[in-house]
Write an enzyme that holds these catalytic residues in place. Sequence first.
Site, PDB file in Angstrom:
ATOM      1  N   LYS A 295       3.320   3.063  -2.237  1.00 16.70           N
ATOM      2  CA  LYS A 295       4.545   3.057  -1.431  1.00 16.70           C
ATOM      3  C   LYS A 295       5.189   4.437  -1.352  1.00 16.70           C
ATOM      4  O   LYS A 295       5.833   4.771  -0.364  1.00 16.70           O
ATOM      5  CB  LYS A 295       5.542   2.042  -2.011  1.00 16.70           C
ATOM      6  N   ILE A 296       5.040   5.213  -2.393  1.00 19.62           N
ATOM      7  CA  ILE A 296       5.537   6.582  -2.444  1.00 19.62           C
ATOM      8  C   ILE A 296       4.352   7.497  -2.729  1.00 19.62           C
ATOM      9  O   ILE A 296       3.525   7.205  -3.596  1.00 19.62           O
ATOM     10  CB  ILE A 296       6.605   6.760  -3.543  1.00 19.62           C
TER      11      ILE A 296
END
Length: 349
Positions: A295-296
């Site tokens: 996600k990051i």
Amino acid sequence: MEPHKINVFTQNPTRPLDVTNRSIGQLVDGMLYTGFQGRKLAESVQAWNNMLKEEELTVMMGLTGAMVPAGMRKVIVHLIKNRMIDCLVSTGANLFHDCHEALGKKHYVGSHLANDEELFRHGVDRIYDVFAFEEEFRHTDHLIADFARGLHGKRMSSREFIGLLGKKICEDGNGDGSIVGSAYKYGVPIFVPALGDSSIGIGLTIARRAGVDVDVDQIKDVDEITRIVEMSGKTGVVYVGGGVPKNFIQQTEVVASIMGADIAGHDYAIQYTTDVPHWGGLSGCTFDEAVSWGKIAADAKKVQVFVDATIALPIVAHALHEKNMHEKRKFPLFLWQENGELTIDFKTF
């Protein structure tokens, strides 16, 4: 005696802050060389400012907590008008309170020590130390239901619904200082992935009971916001609190990768939160944990500030305003097609 050996850990001394005449931006710059959450706050300004300097980057904000009742409404409006954010994901509650104030109603300075039974008898609702009239809230509920009557038979995403609501508020002359009105005017899409969990949902329920058929398609929300991420060169995220808006923005990277996009997480990540990671909840989980989900991005600039957002937002917004008042930014212009397709054209603000 051997002189002190300098090593990689002791190259950057702290610089105690002195008290002098200076701007908020200069104060924040000085805080970069202090410690603890003061330094983290300064690092978040630095990271956000760097986002605004990127050639093709979309800044996405997640907004939770009772920020509008707490007086943060015009701060968010400033970020929208000056394109310091390009896409907003909010709780329905914040937008309901925004519409409430756009209609001329107020929230009031109160006290967390008030007697809640007494408040109830007087028809006053309490949000910690902020008061509001329940009767006025119900009036706004019904106005939203009346607005929904004009959308009978339509199926739309929350982005489309809030856009139409913002358009209505602007047409009625109430858009100035409004989050939804400013977002409509400046082309900033707003998503509300848990619309039913708010007084806007209550208004839509009133309309449905009256026979109005309005369908807000929350899966279309997932598709639309993922398309924003897929079509953006880079993305940066700013979270005020956590909750549903945080995960809704985070999961775009997962959805996009499942759909075949060659991406590996958001490129910048900032969060202002009072939650902590060791209870296992999303609102406090670290960005390092989000790296494990894709996600990051592993090399993303990640800054989490453990602070009350009503303290952080005014300071950060003023510092960014000072640093960018004479700067031109290349921001994304979203062009939505009737079939749901999206193209993005980056323009200079």
